[in-house]
Design a protein around this motif. Structure first.
Motif, short mmCIF file in Angstrom:
data_model
loop_
_atom_site.label_atom_id
_atom_site.label_comp_id
_atom_site.label_asym_id
_atom_site.label_seq_id
_atom_site.Cartn_x
_atom_site.Cartn_y
_atom_site.Cartn_z
N THR A 1 0.84 -1.19 0.00
CA THR A 1 0.00 0.00 0.00
C THR A 1 0.88 1.25 0.00
OG1 THR A 1 -0.09 0.21 2.41
CG2 THR A 1 -1.74 -1.23 1.36
N ALA A 2 0.28 2.37 -0.35
CA ALA A 2 1.01 3.64 -0.35
C ALA A 2 1.55 3.95 1.05
CB ALA A 2 0.12 4.76 -0.85
N LEU A 3 0.74 3.68 2.08
CA LEU A 3 1.17 3.95 3.45
C LEU A 3 2.36 3.09 3.83
CD1 LEU A 3 0.71 5.42 6.11
CD2 LEU A 3 -0.93 3.64 6.75
N GLN A 4 2.33 1.82 3.46
CA GLN A 4 3.46 0.93 3.76
C GLN A 4 4.73 1.42 3.07
OE1 GLN A 4 1.55 -2.71 2.35
NE2 GLN A 4 1.64 -3.57 4.42
N ILE A 5 4.60 1.81 1.83
CA ILE A 5 5.77 2.28 1.07
C ILE A 5 6.33 3.56 1.67
CG2 ILE A 5 6.51 3.20 -1.17
CD1 ILE A 5 4.48 1.24 -2.46
N ASN A 6 5.46 4.50 2.00
CA ASN A 6 5.90 5.77 2.57
C ASN A 6 6.65 5.56 3.88
OD1 ASN A 6 4.86 7.26 0.45
ND2 ASN A 6 2.91 7.67 1.48
N ARG A 7 6.11 4.71 4.73
CA ARG A 7 6.77 4.44 6.01
C ARG A 7 8.14 3.79 5.80
NH1 ARG A 7 1.69 2.05 9.63
NH2 ARG A 7 0.86 4.09 10.29
N ARG A 8 8.21 2.89 4.84
CA ARG A 8 9.46 2.17 4.60
C ARG A 8 10.54 3.10 4.02
NH1 ARG A 8 13.07 -1.21 6.33
NH2 ARG A 8 14.28 -2.18 4.66
N LEU A 9 10.13 4.07 3.23
CA LEU A 9 11.09 4.92 2.54
C LEU A 9 11.90 5.81 3.48
CD1 LEU A 9 9.04 6.03 -0.59
CD2 LEU A 9 11.08 4.58 -0.57
N ILE A 10 11.35 6.15 4.62
CA ILE A 10 12.04 7.08 5.52
C ILE A 10 13.42 6.56 5.95
CG2 ILE A 10 11.92 8.36 7.68
CD1 ILE A 10 9.99 9.28 5.41
N PRO A 11 13.53 5.34 6.49
CA PRO A 11 14.88 4.86 6.86
C PRO A 11 15.81 4.69 5.66
CG PRO A 11 13.25 3.10 7.12
CD PRO A 11 12.49 4.37 6.90
N LEU A 12 15.25 4.34 4.51
CA LEU A 12 16.08 4.19 3.32
C LEU A 12 16.64 5.54 2.88
CD1 LEU A 12 13.78 1.81 1.21
CD2 LEU A 12 15.65 1.16 2.74
N MET A 13 15.78 6.53 2.81
CA MET A 13 16.22 7.87 2.42
C MET A 13 17.21 8.44 3.43
SD MET A 13 14.80 8.85 -0.48
CE MET A 13 14.82 10.65 -0.42
N ASN A 14 16.96 8.22 4.71
CA ASN A 14 17.88 8.71 5.74
C ASN A 14 19.26 8.08 5.60
OD1 ASN A 14 15.87 10.32 6.77
ND2 ASN A 14 15.38 8.96 8.49
N PHE A 15 19.29 6.80 5.28
CA PHE A 15 20.56 6.10 5.05
C PHE A 15 21.34 6.75 3.92
CE2 PHE A 15 22.86 2.94 2.49
CZ PHE A 15 23.76 2.43 3.41
N LEU A 16 20.66 7.06 2.83
CA LEU A 16 21.32 7.66 1.67
C LEU A 16 21.77 9.10 1.98
CD1 LEU A 16 19.01 6.32 -1.17
CD2 LEU A 16 21.32 5.54 -0.57
N VAL A 17 20.94 9.85 2.66
CA VAL A 17 21.31 11.23 3.00
C VAL A 17 22.53 11.24 3.91
CG1 VAL A 17 20.56 13.30 4.26
CG2 VAL A 17 19.00 12.18 2.66
N LYS A 18 22.58 10.30 4.86
CA LYS A 18 23.72 10.22 5.78
C LYS A 18 24.99 9.76 5.07
CE LYS A 18 20.97 9.45 9.97
NZ LYS A 18 20.58 8.48 11.03
N SER A 19 24.83 9.16 3.90
CA SER A 19 26.00 8.73 3.13
C SER A 19 26.66 9.90 2.40
CB SER A 19 25.61 7.65 2.13
OG SER A 19 24.83 8.21 1.07
N ASN A 20 26.10 11.10 2.59
CA ASN A 20 26.63 12.33 2.00
C ASN A 20 26.42 12.39 0.49
OD1 ASN A 20 27.87 14.89 2.24
ND2 ASN A 20 29.84 14.05 1.60
N CYS A 21 25.31 11.81 0.02
CA CYS A 21 25.00 11.90 -1.41
C CYS A 21 24.51 13.31 -1.74
CB CYS A 21 23.96 10.86 -1.80
SG CYS A 21 22.33 11.10 -1.07
#
Length: 262
Positions: free
Chosen positions: A46-66
């Motif tokens: 569902t859209a809600l499941q995807i949105n919730r899952r994306l937060i830790p993924l995006m945070n991981f990438l942002v912290k990688s200094n991309c």
């Protein structure tokens, strides 16, 4: 100029088709690729499941200094890119089916579009189709389960062909073009081209997305220099050995994934 890595995010391996196009266009650009195999496939979530899952993924990438993130997934783009752009300040490039160029190239002829289930039902995608399909020439084919099958059957071409034929059989119109609305489908584009009727062209957006990525990086003064060592890192949230083996088979070159827990 900016030599920080460009991040590429997908639910699995389909986004490697976008990564490959970016590598070809931006030879000096380092990349970090993240495949969320733990949550794969996204097309049945569902859209809600995807949105919730994306937060830790995006945070991981942002912290990688991309310096920017390419969403190399049609489902994430259709479901969540508006939210992601509200939450994160760095440039975010999305992936959408190449329907507009397909219409332009095929004029009044019919077009079939393969998409995941979540893309098919997303309001963003439905609005796009309403705006583009002025002549009623498009058939949307909900290909639930196909992305999963492509990764699972990567090393069994005969079974994969049988699966692809089942989805082609869902197309009920005479069509001159098939648009691949998931980056996973692009992984087997050559196989699909063999199976479609003679004269049908198979259209996908990888080169256009690579071009758009270059444009965005240039716009924000983020293009790399030609003197920086190029690094390509690959992460998966599940079995890294399986991801490495499947990716290497599908792309025809050695790709080694590192596990990460998110």
């Amino acid at each position: 100029m900016d030599n920080r890595p460009l991040a590429i995010l997908d639910s699995g391996l389909g986004g490697l088709t976008i990564a490959r196009a970016i590598w070809s266009r931006l030879a000096y650009q380092s990349t970090i690729y993240l495949a969320d195999h733990q949550f794969f496939p996204y097309g049945d979530k569902t859209a809600l499941q995807i949105n919730r899952r994306l937060i830790p993924l995006m945070n991981f990438l942002v912290k990688s200094n991309c310096k920017a993130i390419v969403i190399a997934c049609n489902t994430i783009t259709a479901t969540s890119i508006k939210l992601l752009r509200q939450l994160y300040r760095l440039p975010i490039i999305g992936t959408e089916p190449a329907i507009k160029p397909a219409i332009k190239a095929n004029l009044k002829e019919n077009i079939a579009v393969w998409v995941t289930h979540q893309t098919a039902v997303s309001p963003h995608f439905k609005t796009m189709i309403r705006n583009l399909d002025q002549r009623g020439q498009i058939q949307i084919v909900d290909c639930a389960g196909l992305a999963d099958a492509i990764e699972a059957l990567a090393q069994n071409q005969s079974k994969l062909k049988s699966v692809l034929k089942k989805y082609l059989a869902k197309i009920k119109i005479n069509y001159s073009a098939l648009v691949l609305g998931s980056t996973h489908y692009i992984l087997v584009k050559d196989l699909i081209q063999q199976l479609v009727p003679s004269g049908v062209i198979v259209i996908e957006p990888s080169q256009a997305i690579a071009q758009q990525t270059e444009t965005i990086l240039q716009q924000f003064h983020l293009l790399p220099t030609s003197t920086c060592p190029v690094k390509r890192l690959f992460f998966t949230t599940a079995d890294h050995d399986q991801a490495s083996s499947t990716a290497s088979t599908l792309l025809g070159s050695s790709i080694i994934f590192t596990p990460c827990t998110l």
